[in-house]
Write an enzyme that holds these catalytic residues in place. Sequence first.
Site, PDB file in Angstrom:
ATOM      1  CG  HIS A  19       2.715   0.625   4.505  1.00 40.32           C
ATOM      2  ND1 HIS A  19       3.231   1.853   4.817  1.00 40.32           N
ATOM      3  CD2 HIS A  19       3.343   0.216   3.382  1.00 40.32           C
ATOM      4  CE1 HIS A  19       4.145   2.186   3.917  1.00 40.32           C
ATOM      5  NE2 HIS A  19       4.225   1.218   3.037  1.00 40.32           N
ATOM      6  CG  PHE A  65      -6.945   3.220   2.383  1.00 42.54           C
ATOM      7  CD1 PHE A  65      -6.003   2.261   2.068  1.00 42.54           C
ATOM      8  CD2 PHE A  65      -8.220   3.103   1.882  1.00 42.54           C
ATOM      9  CE1 PHE A  65      -6.323   1.195   1.245  1.00 42.54           C
ATOM     10  CE2 PHE A  65      -8.562   2.042   1.056  1.00 42.54           C
ATOM     11  CZ  PHE A  65      -7.604   1.087   0.740  1.00 42.54           C
ATOM     12  CG  ASN A  67      -2.623   9.180   3.927  1.00 45.43           C
ATOM     13  OD1 ASN A  67      -1.737   8.963   4.747  1.00 45.43           O
ATOM     14  ND2 ASN A  67      -2.388   9.209   2.633  1.00 45.43           N
TER      15      ASN A  67
END
Length: 95
Positions: A19, A65, A67
Amino acid sequence: MKIIIGLGNPGPKYQNTRHNSGFICLNKLTKELNTSFNLKKKFNAEIAQTSINNEKTLLVKPQTFMNNSGQAIQSLISFYKLNPKDITVIYDDID
């Protein structure tokens, strides 16, 4: 000016995960280009300034983050009046 954005998630929990592939890539690039990141609260991002092929280039790690990374990116695009063709995004997915 060009901008290279590496997407990831801040904090140690995601530090060495896929990620954070955008962050990992930009960390390696800053070492190769002998530059470093500075937190720019105005953009909610860590930014390193460099030159690639004689063109001013910003390396950007949004500190939101994943998103919510669009918030940091949009503020940079608006401030520098960037054209989409001048933006490269590095992230951990295939579209």
